[in-house]
Design an enzyme around this catalytic site. Structure first.
Site, PDB file in Angstrom:
ATOM      1  N   ASP A  17       0.790  -1.242   0.000  1.00 40.29           N
ATOM      2  CA  ASP A  17       0.000   0.000   0.000  1.00 40.29           C
ATOM      3  C   ASP A  17       0.822   1.292   0.000  1.00 40.29           C
ATOM      4  O   ASP A  17       0.420   2.288   0.633  1.00 40.29           O
ATOM      5  CB  ASP A  17      -0.964   0.012   1.183  1.00 40.29           C
ATOM      6  CG  ASP A  17      -1.915  -1.166   1.171  1.00 40.29           C
ATOM      7  OD1 ASP A  17      -1.945  -1.905   0.171  1.00 40.29           O
ATOM      8  OD2 ASP A  17      -2.622  -1.366   2.179  1.00 40.29           O
ATOM      9  N   LYS A 109      -6.507  -4.940  -3.538  1.00 41.33           N
ATOM     10  CA  LYS A 109      -7.216  -5.548  -2.416  1.00 41.33           C
ATOM     11  C   LYS A 109      -8.144  -4.506  -1.812  1.00 41.33           C
ATOM     12  O   LYS A 109      -7.984  -3.304  -2.058  1.00 41.33           O
ATOM     13  CB  LYS A 109      -6.229  -6.062  -1.357  1.00 41.33           C
ATOM     14  CG  LYS A 109      -5.396  -4.975  -0.677  1.00 41.33           C
ATOM     15  CD  LYS A 109      -4.387  -5.592   0.283  1.00 41.33           C
ATOM     16  CE  LYS A 109      -3.580  -4.543   1.021  1.00 41.33           C
ATOM     17  NZ  LYS A 109      -4.391  -3.739   1.970  1.00 41.33           N
ATOM     18  N   CYS A 142      -2.336  -3.358   7.572  1.00 35.60           N
ATOM     19  CA  CYS A 142      -2.189  -4.192   6.376  1.00 35.60           C
ATOM     20  C   CYS A 142      -0.891  -4.984   6.354  1.00 35.60           C
ATOM     21  O   CYS A 142      -0.868  -6.127   5.873  1.00 35.60           O
ATOM     22  CB  CYS A 142      -2.315  -3.322   5.133  1.00 35.60           C
ATOM     23  SG  CYS A 142      -3.961  -2.584   4.971  1.00 35.60           S
TER      24      CYS A 142
END
Length: 212
Positions: A17, A109, A142
């Site tokens: 991310d 995702k 995450c």
């Protein structure tokens, strides 16, 4: 868990991310630790590419209409209001200084774990990967969730202490914690329960030439 060597053909680096909405100064969910590690992360990824280690990026994205948001909006106002991580918008793209190379893979995702509802496990198994290294943001969300699921799927996991980062938390009734303290606490817990915590220098030093 103890990882004594890194075999390039069996290892993937999961870049979690590193998107504009997290990394660009002034962005809706800016993470200062993430921004500050960009130069070191860029150098690390270039070294890994030179060693033929597969790089896999994740993007945390939600539909523009919010219909796949699930519970994310309850914990992040910017996501709930459609100001962050909207698929197709510039903020959802990977930060340019650490952008994917031509042989890198990008997987989208919309949950904390990069394994939840994605093709990541299939990609790793197709490539013959047995070890993953976790870098990116956020340490406690995450990155940790992906590391925990990686272990649950029988991969060895390296969690890189200097190439993961997070923000702190204000008091919501359970106390407050600053970014560095949270990061350190997570690394301690992850090292006991989930992964081999190491820094990028140690990881690179464990790389073995194929056939040795």
């Amino acid at each position: 868990m103890r990882i004594d060597k890194i075999v390039p053909s069996k290892t993937a680096v999961l870049v979690i991310d590193m998107q504009n909405d997290f990394i660009e100064p002034g962005a809706p969910i800016y993470i200062d630790m993430g921004y500050k590690m960009v130069p070191a992360l860029k150098e690390f990824l270039d070294r890994c590419r030179a060693e033929k280690i597969q790089i896999i990026y994740t993007r945390d994205v939600v539909r523009a209409d919010g219909k796949d948001m699930a519970k994310s909006g309850e914990f992040c106002t910017a996501i709930k209001e459609g100001r962050a991580l909207v698929d197709g918008m510039p903020g959802a793209e990977i930060y340019e200084e650490v952008a994917p190379g031509k042989n890198d893979i990008v997987i989208d995702k919309n949950r904390y774990s990069a394994f939840c509802g994605t093709t990541l496990d299939s990609v790793l198994r197709t490539l013959g990967i047995d070890t993953v290294a976790i870098v990116g943001v956020c340490t406690e969300c995450c990155c940790f969730s992906t590391a925990r699921d990686a272990g649950g799927n029988c991969y060895d996991v390296a969690f890189l202490s200097d190439l993961t980062g997070n923000n702190g938390y204000e008091d919501n009734g359970n106390g407050e914690i600053d970014a560095e303290s949270l990061h350190r606490a997570m690394l301690i817990m992850i090292g006991h329960t989930t992964a081999h915590v190491m820094d990028s220098k140690e990881f690179l030093g464990k790389i073995e030439k194929e056939g040795t």
